[in-house]
Design a protein around this motif. Structure first.
Motif, PDB file in Angstrom:
ATOM      1  N   LEU B  44       4.962  11.711  -7.483  1.00 55.85           N
ATOM      2  CA  LEU B  44       5.248  11.630  -6.057  1.00 55.85           C
ATOM      3  C   LEU B  44       6.132  10.409  -5.844  1.00 55.85           C
ATOM      4  CD1 LEU B  44       1.610  12.187  -4.759  1.00 55.85           C
ATOM      5  CD2 LEU B  44       3.279  13.887  -5.479  1.00 55.85           C
ATOM      6  N   THR B  48       2.654   4.895  -2.666  1.00 55.15           N
ATOM      7  CA  THR B  48       1.498   5.146  -1.831  1.00 55.15           C
ATOM      8  C   THR B  48       0.752   3.840  -1.608  1.00 55.15           C
ATOM      9  OG1 THR B  48       1.328   7.161  -3.101  1.00 55.15           O
ATOM     10  CG2 THR B  48      -0.459   6.723  -1.573  1.00 55.15           C
ATOM     11  N   LYS B  50      -1.598   4.046   1.127  1.00 55.41           N
ATOM     12  CA  LYS B  50      -2.807   4.557   1.789  1.00 55.41           C
ATOM     13  C   LYS B  50      -3.727   5.205   0.756  1.00 55.41           C
ATOM     14  CE  LYS B  50      -0.746   6.579   5.491  1.00 55.41           C
ATOM     15  NZ  LYS B  50      -0.704   7.668   6.440  1.00 55.41           N
ATOM     16  N   PRO B  51      -5.048   5.111   0.952  1.00 55.74           N
ATOM     17  CA  PRO B  51      -5.972   5.759   0.006  1.00 55.74           C
ATOM     18  C   PRO B  51      -5.821   7.272   0.023  1.00 55.74           C
ATOM     19  CG  PRO B  51      -7.158   4.868   1.914  1.00 55.74           C
ATOM     20  CD  PRO B  51      -5.747   4.381   2.013  1.00 55.74           C
ATOM     21  N   VAL B  52      -6.123   7.898  -1.127  1.00 52.26           N
ATOM     22  CA  VAL B  52      -6.008   9.349  -1.234  1.00 52.26           C
ATOM     23  C   VAL B  52      -7.397   9.972  -1.408  1.00 52.26           C
ATOM     24  CG1 VAL B  52      -3.659   9.476  -2.105  1.00 52.26           C
ATOM     25  CG2 VAL B  52      -5.515   9.045  -3.700  1.00 52.26           C
ATOM     26  N   ARG B  78      -8.487   2.865  -3.577  1.00 51.63           N
ATOM     27  CA  ARG B  78      -7.326   3.761  -3.590  1.00 51.63           C
ATOM     28  C   ARG B  78      -7.757   5.227  -3.543  1.00 51.63           C
ATOM     29  NH1 ARG B  78      -3.603   1.064  -8.353  1.00 51.63           N
ATOM     30  NH2 ARG B  78      -2.928  -0.737  -7.155  1.00 51.63           N
ATOM     31  N   PHE B  79      -8.791   5.539  -4.314  1.00 54.42           N
ATOM     32  CA  PHE B  79      -9.253   6.936  -4.404  1.00 54.42           C
ATOM     33  C   PHE B  79     -10.460   7.085  -3.487  1.00 54.42           C
ATOM     34  CE2 PHE B  79      -6.857   5.811  -8.087  1.00 54.42           C
ATOM     35  CZ  PHE B  79      -5.995   6.885  -8.221  1.00 54.42           C
ATOM     36  N   GLN B 155      -6.253  15.290  -1.930  1.00 54.47           N
ATOM     37  CA  GLN B 155      -4.897  14.942  -2.369  1.00 54.47           C
ATOM     38  C   GLN B 155      -4.844  14.781  -3.877  1.00 54.47           C
ATOM     39  OE1 GLN B 155      -5.224  11.911   0.740  1.00 54.47           O
ATOM     40  NE2 GLN B 155      -3.007  12.056   0.897  1.00 54.47           N
ATOM     41  N   VAL B 156      -6.021  14.470  -4.463  1.00 52.90           N
ATOM     42  CA  VAL B 156      -6.112  14.306  -5.908  1.00 52.90           C
ATOM     43  C   VAL B 156      -7.295  15.116  -6.415  1.00 52.90           C
ATOM     44  CG1 VAL B 156      -6.713  12.669  -7.735  1.00 52.90           C
ATOM     45  CG2 VAL B 156      -5.014  12.034  -6.020  1.00 52.90           C
ATOM     46  N   LEU B 158      -9.491  15.569  -9.962  1.00 58.00           N
ATOM     47  CA  LEU B 158      -9.717  15.109 -11.325  1.00 58.00           C
ATOM     48  C   LEU B 158     -10.675  16.075 -11.993  1.00 58.00           C
ATOM     49  CD1 LEU B 158     -10.388  11.311 -10.612  1.00 58.00           C
ATOM     50  CD2 LEU B 158      -8.216  12.400 -11.178  1.00 58.00           C
ATOM     51  N   SER B 184      -2.451  16.712  -6.214  1.00 54.92           N
ATOM     52  CA  SER B 184      -2.053  16.442  -7.600  1.00 54.92           C
ATOM     53  C   SER B 184      -3.268  16.653  -8.487  1.00 54.92           C
ATOM     54  CB  SER B 184      -1.553  15.013  -7.739  1.00 54.92           C
ATOM     55  OG  SER B 184      -0.473  14.803  -6.864  1.00 54.92           O
ATOM     56  N   PHE B 186      -5.116  16.390 -12.051  1.00 54.25           N
ATOM     57  CA  PHE B 186      -5.131  15.682 -13.334  1.00 54.25           C
ATOM     58  C   PHE B 186      -6.228  16.272 -14.211  1.00 54.25           C
ATOM     59  CE2 PHE B 186      -3.551  12.748 -10.125  1.00 54.25           C
ATOM     60  CZ  PHE B 186      -2.355  12.334 -10.697  1.00 54.25           C
ATOM     61  N   ASP B 211      -0.862  18.843 -12.925  1.00 53.37           N
ATOM     62  CA  ASP B 211       0.329  17.994 -12.796  1.00 53.37           C
ATOM     63  C   ASP B 211       0.450  17.063 -13.988  1.00 53.37           C
ATOM     64  OD1 ASP B 211       1.498  18.104  -9.757  1.00 53.37           O
ATOM     65  OD2 ASP B 211      -0.590  18.714  -9.902  1.00 53.37           O
TER      66      ASP B 211
END
Lengths: 176, 234
Positions: B44, B48, B50-52, B78-79, B155-156, B158, B184, B186, B211
């Motif tokens: 991206l 960034t 801002k927290p995701v 962050r997460f 947004q993420v 895992l 995204s 992972f 991704d």
């Protein structure tokens, strides 16, 4: 290692099959030839966590030779691992890494009856890197007879920061 | 007679109109799918700050242990918030995640577990379940995954296998295509996979849904060049 009980030094072999059913291993360690081999190597006690298996090992008090005891499950095997001098385990990654983190000598026995037998991959790779010994139920005695525990290399603890870095970079977070 | 001819003419018109509309939709959707697939795997390009919102799929046993090792080294601010999902039949994983979250409360100064949520999902197939009945349970799992993804809109994502993560990743991909939420994904292949990818790993690698694809052994990276070798996390 070895604590002293009744004037003799105790050296325990702990066998674990985790939550699986692995009779071939339990039966394998309970054979006379394997028990004699362990005795010759100076071990005094054999403790077996037998899981869901149906083969019941023969309990002996060990006046002559190895003392044998068993149980089915325990909520935590950490204490058993800590007090053992040698661990013989199934190939599950949980028991493997729990033992390696304690820096204990480990023989992993691969269960060849499992259908999707990817588990042997991990045990063989770690054996190639000399962090443990890898055996099959049928060559367990041979493995114990020829084992050189001094040649094993301590396993360095794992580290996930490379992944964290990759994720941070991808997401546009600044490097720390 | 004339009436019959006109009505068949009408039918033909209607059918060809319908064909045009359907093919237009197919073309638009295919272009969108191709575009989304092209963008998957590209970083991206915004920095960034801002927290995701992060969805963490716990796969039970060794999978959960590996995932929590990763969560330990991620910056919690962050997460944030973090949604933990485990299979309905797995009652250990969420407990372990709660223990981890509680241990970080004091570090971050957060009140209670306000930044972490814990959820369960139906599994598409239990160990030993027959393939016939697993068609039905897969549909239920798919629907449940869709519902959870629409609710969370992460947004993420895992994940590290096994199968529990596949319906969730597929649902997230549908949201990407629909343009509702870009996520995204992972994927970290399990440490137990040395020479071959797991089925879920292979699916996410081949379909390019992941991704970023991480492996813990160099042999795997050589075999799957789009993967990143990151060393052992256990």
């Amino acid at each position: 290692m070895g604590e002293t009980v009744d004037g003799r030094s105790k050296k325990t072999v702990f066998v674990t099959v985790g939550t699986t059913c692995f009779d071939a291993l339990v039966e394998g360690v309970d054979t006379l030839s394997v028990k004699e081999e362990l005795s010759r190597k100076g071990y005094t006690d054999l403790l077996i966590q037998m899981g869901r298996g149906s083969y019941i090992p023969s309990k002996t008090s060990g006046e002559r030779g190895l003392a044998v005891d068993y149980f089915t499950f325990s909520s935590s095997i950490a204490d058993y691992l800590k007090s053992a001098s040698l661990i013989i385990s199934h190939a599950g990654s949980g028991s493997i890494f729990e033992t390696l983190r304690l820096d204990k000598p480990l023989i992993v026995v691969v269960n060849e009856d499992l259908m999707d037998n990817h588990q042997s991959e991990l045990a063989e790779e770690l054996a190639d890197r000399k962090h443990l010994l890898c055996a099959r139920p049928q060559n367990l005695q041979e493995t114990i007879r020829t084992m050189d525990l001094e040649s094993l290399i301590p396993y360095p603890p794992g580290d996930a920061t490379a992944i964290a870095k990759g994720i941070n970079r991808f997401m546009g977070f600044p490097d720390d | 007679m004339v009436y019959v001819i006109i009505s068949t003419m009408d039918d033909i018109c209607n059918i060809s109109m319908l064909a045009i509309i359907v093919s237009a939709v197919v073309v638009v959707v295919s272009i969108r799918v191709a575009f989304v697939l092209y963008k998957c795997g590209k970083p991206l390009h915004v920095s960034t700050l801002k927290p995701v919102s992060t969805l963490i799929v716990l796969g039970s046993g060794g999978h959960t242990a590996e995932m929590l090792n990763l969560i330990k080294v991620l910056k919690k601010e962050r997460f944030n918030p973090r949604y933990y999902i485990a299979a309905m039949t797995d009652n250990m994983s969420l407990e372990k995640a709660k223990v981890l979250e509680e241990s970080t409360i004091h570090e971050t100064g957060a009140r209670d577990l306000e930044n972490a949520r814990f959820m369960q999902i139906y599994r598409s197939r239990e160990v030993g379940q027959s393939y016939v009945t697993s068609i039905g349970t897969t549909l239920i799992a798919m629907a449940h995954a869709m519902w959870l993804i629409i609710k969370i809109r992460p947004q993420v994502i895992l994940c590290n296998g096994p199968g529990t993560c596949i319906p969730l990743c597929a649902a997230a991909f549908l949201l990407k295509i629909a343009g509702i939420r870009w996520s995204s994904i992972f994927y970290v292949e399990s440490i137990a996979r040395v020479r071959k990818l797991s089925l879920s790993g292979l699916l996410l690698y081949k379909s390019r849904l992941a991704d970023q694809f991480f492996v813990q052994w160099p042999q795997l990276q050589r075999k799957y060049p789009r993967a990143q070798y990151v060393g052992c996390i256990m």
